[in-house]
Every structure is written in structure tokens, then in C-alpha cells.
Design an enzyme around this catalytic site. Structure first.
Site, short mmCIF file in Angstrom:
data_model
loop_
_atom_site.label_atom_id
_atom_site.label_comp_id
_atom_site.label_asym_id
_atom_site.label_seq_id
_atom_site.Cartn_x
_atom_site.Cartn_y
_atom_site.Cartn_z
N ASP A 288 -2.73 2.74 -5.16
CA ASP A 288 -3.70 1.88 -4.49
C ASP A 288 -5.07 2.57 -4.47
O ASP A 288 -5.39 3.33 -5.38
CB ASP A 288 -3.21 1.56 -3.07
CG ASP A 288 -3.62 0.17 -2.62
OD1 ASP A 288 -4.82 -0.09 -2.51
OD2 ASP A 288 -2.73 -0.66 -2.37
N HIS B 81 -8.17 -0.82 1.47
CA HIS B 81 -6.99 -1.53 0.96
C HIS B 81 -5.74 -0.64 0.97
O HIS B 81 -4.67 -1.04 1.45
CB HIS B 81 -7.29 -2.03 -0.44
CG HIS B 81 -6.30 -2.97 -1.03
ND1 HIS B 81 -5.15 -2.55 -1.66
CD2 HIS B 81 -6.28 -4.33 -1.09
CE1 HIS B 81 -4.47 -3.60 -2.09
NE2 HIS B 81 -5.14 -4.70 -1.76
N SER C 282 -1.35 -8.64 -1.64
CA SER C 282 -1.41 -7.19 -1.44
C SER C 282 -0.80 -6.79 -0.12
O SER C 282 -0.33 -5.67 0.05
CB SER C 282 -2.87 -6.72 -1.48
OG SER C 282 -3.37 -6.72 -2.78
#
Length: 703
Positions: A101, A165, A494
Site C-alpha cells: 500500500d 490509505h 480498498s
């Protein structure tokens, strides 16, 4: 992209030699990265002519560009019935999740290592420590990758997450228990990952400008070698046209060979058909669905009328009324914008600051990030359009979003009032009685490459998820937004992917030797059934259903598969022996294996695609393995609507030992066409306590 070669040799020298033979020149400057720990391949800087030369060489299975891919919870785990009090094993602390990620924010409370012992003995990875980053006994490893060496000013050259994220996904999967977590008062509760005792290994592959294939493959190479148990990857691009021209499918294949399941986000390009971007049969493809909590924001107009819209609004205007203006009436003509463009409030410099500063602005588009109004000094933004409002978004200023019907009423007030005013109240959270349903943005099937393999595999919470955030940027990542929050509320596949990752890790903690396919089967066959009454795309939206982690540790039966099964499947799909050998690293040959159709891959779901408008009959062969009580008997229960007939033989499966396998044949007869393009039922193997459920789907495929 083949298997790692045996014996002692210099991989980079070998790869440089291959390049020199192909290019006819010194290739030392062309080689970017050698993949050698878990599979054999390299990244290089090449012209198109050089690509063609290399692709034609003996021993090269595929050559493809390093394309850019994009990044595709206080309440979610409890909503699934997966409370913090569920049964757990001490082995959970030995489970290692590899997170590919944007990195991680190690100072977050969600990654405290208090009470953790040293990393498991099987861990072979490393921590790329720097002046601004260290690991601990929770985050046991961290690496970062940028094969082209080109960093932007926004990037930090370490595993540290400056995007948010990766921190969000990591804490969703394996964050420790943190009480009183919230986003400036919203979503308050206890934040935790699905497997809070598991360890996290970080592989930073995504940067300010995206995530590149060369770096994704390098991270897979390391993660497999490092000893992770599950790989989580909430990244995707355009749907690939070939499994082995896709870095994620390639990496997941090699992970599968080493007993590692890869959990992938389905993509955020829904609700159109065949928009799913991660769908290889050896990985887990996860759609996104809602939880029973949604965030609403009320708008109050100067005439006293109030309307409830959708957003995550943390700002307090204290009910002060502000002048109200339409964005289309305030174009930044100096920058060349017209009212037709300004009405969307999309481009950052599209609004005239002197006209909108200190006012609430009405805009005709809710897909933007609010930057135009924020940069122009607006007091707030009200958005209206025809898009489905099934998830909330965070904006840099007070904001609320409405559908066109309510938007028309707000516009009417604005256009018929001499001095219109409006205010936006702080957001609230309410119970969503319709949950779970698959959110509109979640990418849908069918499978673009193999139409007889149903994708996505299942769905998991991915809407309005509160989880840890980076301290390096605001919740909107916009410069004008000065808020810094330890927890943020965002949506996407996600977010659903790490929920499935954690569920897989949970199953792994009870069954450390279970194969990737068996873990996936357990998750799919124990999923909560969903209905097409809310999700019109049915199984193309939710696959086998909504994930149910606690049931998955005792599935009763599993549909297992290994490398040879996927080799037989690939042979049946037309892959050559040459390609297979370079992928598998052995002497696999399509002439020496039984080529099988996609329908006969031992998959936990059944899909029949046809271009015929008449009744079509297809046969499926499956083998189930008993992982429940030694002495057990399962009876088949078929459910099928009109137009679909399902027969199974035998109808009873009796087992005498754990690990015993039984084979059955499923016969499906269906009629579909343009008017009724999809029809679905199910097969359930029931022993009185366990229900091993598989969807059975038939659909019209004109391509």
C-alpha cells in the site's frame, strides 16, 4: 515472469546478459530491478523496438509495460457479528499480514506493540529504518519501492505513509484495540482490526503519482520470501486482457504456490458490468458493501426549510446564516471559465473568489473534492446531481450532497429569493436499516477474461469506515484543509479488502496449514446470502455473499485447489507449455496434464455463460474435502427460480475421516437472453449444523 531458478548464480548478471543479447548493446544501465527471491524476472527501461526483440527471445514468457495503478472501523466488525469477544487462538500473534500500500504511520495508537512479544521465528524480513521511521513488535517489517527513482516533492523516501490509505487499510486488518476513537466527534467507538494480535509487514508501493507494476512485483517478491501468511492489496488498474500481463495476478500466482492467499479489492469503477479489475481465480476478489451506519448532514435555508443530505461533515457553523450563491453565477472569467463550467465547482480555480468568499455555494456536481469552493474562500458547499448517494465523503469545508430532486427544491429557493441564505449543520450518524447492500462504486462482474469463473468472490464492509490515518496530511489531502486527525472515515473497495484479509488471517490462525484455496472456499461458502432485491446485479455485485468471519473457521467442507489445478485450468484457457514452464519453474506440460474447462476448476461457485437464447445445459465437476467432524453426512439442497434447473449427483456425501474427499457432478440447465440476462440459484451441502453454500449463476454473454 517465471519461477526462481535453482542453484547458485548471480540473478542480476543473468538478467543483464539477457538484456544485452536482446538489445545488442551494454544493458547495465537499462536494468531497473531483478526479481529473484520468489520468482524470476526483471524490470528494465526499453524502447518499443527493444520490447519486441525481448518478447521474441527463448525463455521469455511475457513482456509488459510498468503501468500505473490506483489505490482502489469502529462499527464494521460488530455489524458482521464479529465482536471482540469471538473465539481466538494464541497462533493469531504468529500470523503476518503483508500490506502492499502507501506505507504506514507507525505512531498511530492502532499500531502500539504493548503486550507483543518478538516477531515470529518464521519472519525473514527487514525494516528499512530511517531518521523518521522505526518498526516495533506490531509492525515487524517495512520496505519501500520506487524502481525508477523518481520521487516527487510530496513523497517521503521511507515506509512512512504520507497519504493515509495504507495506514487506514493496515489498521482495518490488524489494528489493536483503541477506545474512544473518532473523527472529530463522528463515528465514536472502539477501533480495532479484525485480527488485532496479528503482525503487520509493510511494503510501500504507492506514491503521490500512483502505484507502478515494477514496484508491485518487487514487493510480492520480498513479501513471499519474508514469510508473510496473507497478502493484502487494495490497488488496481484497468481490467487486464491476460492473467500474465498483470503484475497483481502474476504476484498472486507465485504467492499461491508458496501457500499465501492474496486478498484484492475488486475496484471502484461500478456499477457498470465487467468493471472488476482484480479477478484471477487464485486470488480473493472483494466487493464493497454498506454497514448499518451512515453519515448525514442537514442544510437549513433562510426560509426555514431543512434538508438532510449526505457527507461526513465535522465543521460547526453554529447555525449562522451565510449568503447563498449558485456556482454557475460566479465563474472565474479571468481564468477563462464560463458559468457552464463553474456550475460544477470542479476545477480548483473555476470560481471567482470575490463573488463566493464567505458564502455558501450551490454546485451541480458531487463528484469533486470541494477544492474549488475551499480555495475561493467559500463558507460551505451544497452539491446536487443525479448520482446515487449511498456513501458519504469528507470535504475541506462544510458540505452536504443531495440528489437532483432535493437539489431542485434548493435551487428553486435560491432562484426565487432576493437575498437567499443558508447554513450547514455538523454531520450526524444514523442507523441504516437497509444494510448490507453493495455500494454503487463497487466494480461488478462478470469476469472479463474467464466468463465461467464468477467474480467478485464476495463482499465486505467498505462504506464509511473509520480507521487510523496519517499525521502527515489532512483527511481530504488538500493543502487548504488544516485538520489533522488520528482516524478518518472513507469508503472504497480498498476498505473492504482488508476486512476480507483479516477474515482470511483469522481462518489461518485456526488452520495454519490450510491452503489459499481452502481459506478462500471457507470464506465464500459461509458468507451471508444476499438478495437481488436491493442489488440488481446480484452475484456480479456480491459474489457468494457478505463475509462472515466467525462461521468461516468451521466450514465443514472446502473446495481445495493447488498449483496443478490452476495449470490445468490455464492449459484449458489456451496457454502454451512454454509459458507454463516459465511461470511454474518446472517441467509442466499441457500435453502431460488434463486440460480442464473453467467450469471444472474446483471453484466454490458455479457460473455458466452462454450466447445462446435457447435452453443450455452444462456440466460441472467438483471435489470437496471434509474439514469438519470425521463422521459426517451432507445432503444437497438446491434452490432455483423458474428458468433454471440444478441437478447434483450424488445427492448425499458421507465422510469417515477428516481430509477425505468426495466428488460430485452438477448439471445446470438454463435459459437467458437480453430480456432476462442473468438468473441465479444455489447449491447447499447441509449436515444439519453446517451449510456449505455456493451460488449457481447463468447469464447471457453476447461477446
Amino acid at each position: 515472469m517465471g519461477d526462481r531458478q535453482k542453484g547458485e548464480f548471480s540473478v542480476s548478471s543473468l538478467h543483464t546478459s539477457v538484456l544485452q543479447d536482446a538489445l545488442g548493446r551494454d544493458a547495465s544501465d537499462s536494468l531497473v530491478h531483478s526479481y529473484h527471491k520468489s520468482f524470476n524476472g526483471f524490470a528494465a527501461k526499453l524502447t518499443m523496438d527493444e520490447v519486441q526483440k525481448l518478447a521474441g527471445m527463448e525463455g521469455v514468457v511475457s513482456v509488459f509495460p510498468s503501468q500505473k495503478k490506483q489505490l482502489h472501523t469502529t462499527r464494521s466488525w460488530d455489524f458482521m457479528g464479529f465482536s471482540k469477544h469471538v473465539s481466538r487462538t494464541t497462533v493469531e500473534s504468529d500470523v503476518i499480514i503483508g500490506m502492499l500500500d502507501t506505507g504506514i504511520w507507525p505512531e498511530s495508537e492502532s499500531f502500539s506493540d504493548e503486550g507483543f512479544g518478538p516477531p515470529p521465528e518464521k519472519w525473514r524480513g527487514t525494516c528499512q529504518e530511517s531518521s523518521d521511521f522505526t518498526c516495533n513488535n506490531k509492525i515487524i517489517g517495512a520496505r519501500y519501492y520506487r524502481s525508477d527513482g523518481q520521487f516527487s516533492k510530496e513523497d517521503v523516501q521511507s515506509p512512512r505513509d504520507t497519504n493515509g490509505h495504507g495506514t487506514h487499510t493496515s489498521s482495518t486488518a490488524a489494528g489493536v484495540v483503541v477506545r474512544n476513537a473518532n473523527m472529530l466527534g463522528l463515528g465514536s467507538g472502539t477501533a480495532r482490526g479484525g485480527v488485532p494480535s496479528a503482525r503487520i509487514a509493510v511494503y510501500k508501493i504507492c506514491w503521490f503519482d500512483g502505484c507502478f507494476d515494477a514496484d508491485i512485483l518487487a514487493a510480492f517478491d520480498d513479501a513471499i520470501s519474508d514469510g508473510v501468511d496473507i497478502i493484502s492489496l487494495s490497488v488496481g488498474g484497468f481490467s487486464p486482457f491476460d492473467y500474465f500481463n498483470d503484475s497483481i495476478a502474476i504476484g498472486a500466482f507465485h504467492a499461491m504456490k508458496k501457500g499465501i492467499l492474496t486478498s484484492n479489492s475488486a475496484g471502484n469503477s461500478g456499477p457498470g458490468p465487467a468493471t472488476i479489475s482484480n479477478f484471477s481465480p487464485w486470488s480473493l476478489s472483494v466487493g464493497a458493501s454498506t454497514i448499518d451506519r451512515k453519515f448525514l448532514t442537514k442544510v437549513k435555508l433562510g426560509n426555514g426549510d431543512e434538508y438532510v443530505g449526505v457527507s461526513v461533515n465535522t465543521f460547526e457553523l453554529e447555525e449562522k446564516e451565510y449568503p447563498f450563491i449558485y456556482g454557475g453565477n460566479a465563474p472565474n472569467t479571468t481564468a477563462g471559465y464560463t458559468g457552464e463550467e463553474a456550475r460544477y465547482c470542479y476545477n480548483p480555480d473555476s470560481l471567482d473568489e470575490t463573488m463566493v468568499k464567505g458564502k455558501v455555494v450551490l454546485c451541480d456536481y458531487s463528484g469533486g473534492n470541494g477544492s474549488a469552493a475551499c480555495i475561493s474562500g467559500a463558507a460551505g458547499i451544497i452539491m446536487q446531481d443525479g448520482e446515487i448517494k449511498d456513501y458519504a465523503r469528507v470535504f475541506p469545508i462544510p458540505a452536504s450532497s443531495f440528489d437532483s430532486d432535493v437539489g431542485s427544491e434548493i435551487s428553486l429557493y435560491l432562484n426565487t429569493t432576493r437575498e437567499p441564505t443558508a447554513t450547514i449543520l455538523k454531520g450526524t450518524e444514523v442507523k441504516d436499516e437497509s444494510a448490507p447492500f453493495v455500494v454503487s462504486f463497487s466494480s461488478r462482474g462478470p469476469n472479463p477474461i474467464t466468463s465461467d469463473i464468477l467474480k467478485p468472490d464476495l463482499t465486505a464492509p467498505g462504506v464509511d469506515i473509520l480507521a487510523a490515518w496519517t499525521g502527515a496530511t489532512s483527511p481530504t489531502r488538500l493543502e487548504k484543509d488544516k485538520r489533522i486527525v488520528p482516524y478518518n472515515i472513507i469508503s472504497g473497495t480498498s476498505m473492504s479488502c482488508p476486512h476480507a484479509t483479516a477474515a482470511a488471517a483469522y481462518v489461518k490462525s485456526f488452520n495454519p496449514t490450510r491452503s489459499p484455496a481452502a481459506i478462500k472456499s471457507a470464506l465464500m461458502t459461509t458468507a451471508y446470502p444476499m438478495t437481488d432485491e436491493i442489488n440488481y446485479e446480484a452475484e456480479f455485485a456480491y459474489g457468494s455473499g457478505h463475509i462472515n468471519p466467525e462461521r468461516a473457521i468451521d466450514p465443514g467442507l472446502v473446495y481445495d485447489a493447488g498449483e496443478i489445478d490452476y495449470v490445468e485450468f490455464l492449459c484449458g484457457q489456451g496457454y502454451s507449455t512454454k509459458s507454463l514452464r516459465l511461470v511454474t519453474g518446472d517441467k509442466s506440460s499441457c500435453s502431460k496434464v488434463q486440460e480442464i474447462t473453467a467450469r471444472d476448476l474446483n471453484y466454490p461457485s458455479f457460473a455458466l455463460s452462454t450466447s445462446s437464447k435457447k435452453f443450455v445445459t452444462k456440466i460441472f465437476h467438483r471435489t470437496v474435502t471434509n474439514v469438519g467432524p470425521p463422521d459426517s453426512t451432507y445432503k444437497a439442497i438446491m434452490k432455483a427460480p423458474k428458468g433454471l434447473k440444478i441437478k447434483v449427483k450424488p445427492r448425499t456425501l458421507s465422510f469417515e475421516s477428516v481430509g477425505q474427499q468426495k466428488t460430485f457432478v452438477l448439471k445446470v440447465r438454463a435459459k437467458v437472453d437480453e430480456n432476462r440476462s442473468m438468473i441465479s440459484g444455489s447449491l447447499v451441502w447441509d449436515d444439519g449444523k453446517r451449510q456449505v453454500r455456493s451460488p449457481v449463476v447463468a447469464y447471457y454473454n453476447s461477446s
